[in-house]
Design a protein around this motif. Structure first.
Motif, short mmCIF file in Angstrom:
data_model
loop_
_atom_site.label_atom_id
_atom_site.label_comp_id
_atom_site.label_asym_id
_atom_site.label_seq_id
_atom_site.Cartn_x
_atom_site.Cartn_y
_atom_site.Cartn_z
N ASP A 574 5.30 -8.82 5.02
CA ASP A 574 5.89 -9.50 4.37
C ASP A 574 5.88 -10.90 3.24
O ASP A 574 7.18 -10.98 2.30
CB ASP A 574 6.84 -10.17 5.42
N VAL A 575 5.05 -11.06 3.14
CA VAL A 575 4.59 -11.96 2.55
C VAL A 575 3.75 -11.40 0.90
O VAL A 575 2.78 -11.29 0.65
CB VAL A 575 3.66 -13.43 2.98
N GLY A 576 2.95 -9.64 1.34
CA GLY A 576 2.72 -9.09 -0.24
C GLY A 576 1.32 -9.05 0.10
O GLY A 576 1.07 -8.73 -0.91
N LEU A 577 0.72 -8.67 1.24
CA LEU A 577 -0.13 -8.82 1.39
C LEU A 577 -0.67 -7.58 1.98
O LEU A 577 0.05 -6.76 2.83
CB LEU A 577 -1.20 -9.71 2.57
N LEU A 578 -2.14 -7.25 1.18
CA LEU A 578 -2.17 -5.58 1.79
C LEU A 578 -3.49 -5.45 2.07
O LEU A 578 -4.82 -6.62 2.38
CB LEU A 578 -2.83 -4.80 0.25
N SER A 579 -3.67 -4.73 3.44
CA SER A 579 -4.86 -4.27 4.25
C SER A 579 -5.84 -3.29 3.04
O SER A 579 -5.59 -2.60 2.49
CB SER A 579 -5.06 -3.73 5.62
N GLU A 580 -6.67 -2.94 3.95
CA GLU A 580 -7.53 -1.63 3.15
C GLU A 580 -7.07 -0.66 3.17
O GLU A 580 -7.21 0.53 2.54
CB GLU A 580 -8.73 -1.99 4.31
N PRO A 594 -6.70 -10.25 3.70
CA PRO A 594 -6.10 -9.06 2.88
C PRO A 594 -7.16 -8.64 1.84
O PRO A 594 -8.23 -9.16 1.65
CB PRO A 594 -5.60 -10.25 2.08
N GLN A 595 -7.40 -7.45 1.65
CA GLN A 595 -8.65 -6.53 0.92
C GLN A 595 -8.26 -6.50 -0.57
O GLN A 595 -7.09 -6.03 -1.36
CB GLN A 595 -8.58 -5.10 0.80
N ALA A 596 -9.07 -7.33 -0.94
CA ALA A 596 -8.84 -7.13 -3.23
C ALA A 596 -8.37 -5.13 -3.50
O ALA A 596 -8.25 -5.44 -4.59
CB ALA A 596 -10.59 -7.80 -3.35
N PHE A 597 -9.41 -4.88 -2.63
CA PHE A 597 -9.58 -3.20 -3.11
C PHE A 597 -8.02 -2.62 -3.02
O PHE A 597 -7.91 -2.21 -4.90
CB PHE A 597 -10.76 -2.54 -2.35
N SER A 598 -7.21 -3.35 -2.45
CA SER A 598 -6.00 -2.85 -2.35
C SER A 598 -4.65 -3.64 -3.22
O SER A 598 -4.43 -2.85 -3.81
CB SER A 598 -5.60 -2.65 -0.70
N HIS A 599 -5.26 -4.20 -3.40
CA HIS A 599 -4.71 -5.71 -5.08
C HIS A 599 -5.46 -5.44 -6.26
O HIS A 599 -4.29 -4.61 -6.89
CB HIS A 599 -4.66 -6.84 -4.91
N ILE A 600 -6.42 -4.66 -6.25
CA ILE A 600 -6.55 -4.69 -7.83
C ILE A 600 -5.93 -2.96 -8.02
O ILE A 600 -5.68 -3.01 -8.50
CB ILE A 600 -9.08 -4.19 -7.85
N GLY A 601 -5.80 -1.51 -7.05
CA GLY A 601 -5.53 -1.08 -7.25
C GLY A 601 -3.71 -0.69 -7.76
O GLY A 601 -3.61 -0.03 -8.49
N LEU A 602 -3.30 -1.38 -6.72
CA LEU A 602 -1.83 -1.85 -6.98
C LEU A 602 -1.66 -2.49 -8.44
O LEU A 602 -1.25 -1.63 -9.65
CB LEU A 602 -1.40 -2.94 -6.03
N VAL A 603 -2.40 -3.52 -8.89
CA VAL A 603 -2.35 -3.81 -10.41
C VAL A 603 -2.63 -3.14 -11.34
O VAL A 603 -1.98 -2.83 -12.03
CB VAL A 603 -2.89 -6.08 -10.87
N ASN A 604 -3.88 -2.07 -11.28
CA ASN A 604 -4.37 -1.38 -12.48
C ASN A 604 -2.70 0.37 -12.34
O ASN A 604 -2.90 0.18 -13.83
CB ASN A 604 -5.60 -0.77 -12.51
N ALA A 605 -2.64 0.50 -11.30
CA ALA A 605 -2.22 1.18 -11.22
C ALA A 605 -0.34 1.04 -12.16
O ALA A 605 -0.04 1.79 -12.33
CB ALA A 605 -1.42 2.40 -9.98
#
Length: 631
Positions: A574-580, A594-605
């Motif tokens: 609900d606050v926009g955070l992703l786990s692995e 929160p998992q950096a990898f997942s947020h990296i993937g979101l940004v690049n996609a």
């Protein structure tokens, strides 16, 4: 002071999705929907915890919440990492605002400089009146220490082990069992501030903060985050709010004093409930940190590029001796991250063992040179003048990739089985040389270009011959293997082959058809007992799902890309955070958070989909230009 025997301790059952991050860019806290600080490490991300109820019910927490039934909603204050939790009861409404103070932002730069290591919690009455309760239960050193709590003027001190914690509280607390308890009522228009900081032994008497001071510092933290966001965040494509928020999350996972970036804020949140895939992610992986810097190029226009490369240059002196770059470091650059277990902790939902340190620190992973040089190319403009130390370091990375690409290693997924000739590792050695060639002028390395080109061509021929598997109809996990691996999606993403190449399209389809679960999420690979040195399974990987979306976008399949992106992004809490990962059975978040990898993937996609929809030619530096080359 005594050590807790933890007899009869209870496991944590807090859903990972119930957690929200606060950060001062030195350390991080995780706060539950019920107003409980479930995790906090002082004074740095990878330090021992003060609160760790996330891993054991008896390992410390700090709760502020209504003492009557309530409903909650949460959000981050816009453009910040300051959390607001609104409690609605039958008698009234209060909002709890939580922040680790960042200190002044120095005009938009150095967010997190000069922090006081202070967690501030503001309780504000919005309507009616609400009876509240507070339970303060610090347990330093991952719950080993039951500290001595003492009531002093204006608050409570806690001494135990290496910690002296000072709680400023406007509410009197009763002390028992190394825990402080209190009740109070908040009426409409009333505000109270609480603050806990890590004191020094020389600080006598204990430093207490008055209400006006806490209010001003919290407001200044909001201003600092907003200043940083408005200065740095210019992305205006689809899912703008998600991309900007992910940029702030990645910034929050960076260690301001050194330029290091951690992979996640936690340790030992499992990749499978009750399993053994429980790792400590509070360190700076060269791979993850490099990819983070690349994602920030899209999401936040980073001005810390020089700090990041200076950190790695300082942390990695071994590169000049045996030409092996250690794959990860502590946030201050220490090399020895020896892994140990904490048997006194039951783990999240009985997932044992709980580990600190990470045994992968001395693995060989030859892909890291590629991610590092890819980030350097993407951040070329942000780096400004490259000093001689960084220049020599980056040249050495390209040279090492050229020398070591033929070796077996443990791969991107840090397999704890036998080393192999992993496709992804060879691919990223190709990337290292490709980007090194593109940067040769900036690095004053023109004399190395001819040699790098020869080796790049050799790696390319080898990958096309040994990495492609006709039986599978795809690039596979390792040379000679029939196993699919989602990391093969990086073949088009890094520009090794055009996204429209028949082998690329076949690999994309193979991953979509054979590595995707019924929810439409992608596994890293199909876990078979012992194939990666472990015996249990895991969830689907959000990073890999975003890779699929990105590869689809690059291949012109924008409609499919959007569908895959939205399936993955829907798992943000609900606050926009992703786990692995996502549990394939329950559909709940798994893994460190929160998992950096997942947020990296979101940004690049998101960025790749935007570029595909704009149809404006090349997709940017470091991403390939459609003919398999960047330079």
């Amino acid at each position: 002071m005594s050590e807790s025997p933890h007899s009869g301790a209870l496991m944590s059952t807090t859903p990972i999705a119930d957690l929200a991050l606060v950060s001062d860019r030195h350390s991080a806290g995780l706060i539950g929907r019920d107003g409980s600080v479930e995790w906090l490490c002082f004074p740095r991300f990878d330090g021992p915890s003060v609160f760790a109820r996330l891993l054991d019910d008896d390992a410390g927490h700090w709760v502020i919440r209504p003492s009557v039934p309530y409903e909650t909603t949460r959000r981050y204050v816009p453009q910040t990492m300051v959390l607001e939790t609104t409690f609605r009861t039958g008698s009234g409404t209060v909002v709890l605002t939580d922040a680790l103070l960042t200190g002044p932002d120095d005009g938009g730069h150095r967010l997190g400089a000069g922090v006081p290591h202070l967690l501030v919690r503001r309780v504000s009455g919005l309507g009616g009146e609400v009876p509240m309760e507070i339970e303060y239960r610090p347990r330093p050193e991952y719950g080993l220490i039951c500290p001595i709590l003492s009531i002093v003027g204006g608050g409570v001190t806690a001494r135990g082990g290496a910690e002296w914690l000072v709680l400023t509280t406007p509410v009197p607390l009763d002390i028992g069992d190394s825990t402080g308890y209190g009740v109070f009522t908040v009426r409409m228009g009333e505000t109270r501030h609480f603050g806990m900081h890590r004191s020094t032994l020389e600080e006598t008497p204990a430093r207490m903060w008055d209400q006006a001071e806490l209010a001003a510092r919290l407001d200044a933290t909001i201003v600092a985050w907003r200043s940083w966001s408005s200065l740095h965040q210019t992305y205006d494509g689809p899912w703008q709010d998600l991309v900007h928020h992910s940029g702030r999350v990645l910034q929050a996972l960076s260690f301001q004093p050194s330029g290091a970036i951690v992979a996640a804020a936690t340790t030992s949140l499992p990749e499978g409930i009750g399993g053994e895939r429980n790792w400590d992610y509070r360190y700076s992986w060269v791979r993850d940190a490099s990819l983070t810097m690349g994602a920030l190029w899209v999401a936040a226009c980073p001005d810390e590029a020089n700090d990041f490369f200076a950190f790695l240059t300082t942390a990695a002196p071994s590169l000049g001796t045996d030409r092996a770059l250690q794959i990860m470091f502590s946030v201050c650059g220490e090399h020895d991250l020896s892994e140990r277990t904490l048997p006194h902790l039951r783990g999240w939902r009985d997932s044992r063992p709980v580990r600190v340190g990470n045994g992968a620190w001395n693995q060989r992973q030859i892909d890291v040179y590629g991610e590092l040089l890819d980030a350097a190319l993407r951040l070329e403009q942000q780096m400004g003048d490259i000093d001689d130390d960084v220049r020599r370091f980056l040249i050495a990375c390209a040279d090492t990739a050229a020398e070591r690409w033929t070796e077996k290693d443990q791969g991107i997924w840090e397999m704890r089985g036998e080393p192999q000739h992993f496709l992804y590792s060879k691919l990223m050695c190709w990337v290292a040389l490709d980007r090194g060639i593109a940067l040769a002028g900036r690095l004053r390395a023109q004399h190395r270009v001819e040699s790098w080109r020869r080796t790049r061509a050799e790696i390319r021929d080898n990958l096309l011959r040994e990495g492609w598997n006709d039986r599978v109809g795809a690039f596979t996990q390792a040379f000679g293997s029939d196993e699919l691996d989602a990391s093969a999606l990086m073949v088009p993403i890094v520009g090794f082959l055009p996204a429209g190449d028949s082998r690329t399209l076949s690999t994309i389809d193979a991953v979509a058809d054979r590595l995707t679960d019924e929810r439409g999420l992608v596994y890293r690979y199909r876990t078979v007992t012992g194939v990666d040195g472990l015996t249990d399974g895991e969830g689907t990987f959000l990073l890999c799902t975003f890779w699929l979306a990105e590869a689809l976008a690059l291949s012109g399949q924008v409609g499919r890309a959007r569908e895959v992106f939205e399936r993955a992004a829907a798992y943000a809490n609900d606050v926009g955070l992703l786990s692995e990962e996502v549990d394939p059975d329950r559909g709940e978040l798994l893994g460190n958070f929160p998992q950096a990898f997942s947020h990296i993937g979101l940004v690049n996609a998101a960025w790749a989909i935007d570029e595909a929809e704009r149809a404006c030619g090349p997709v940017g530096p470091g991403r390939g230009n459609g003919d398999g080359r960047v330079a």
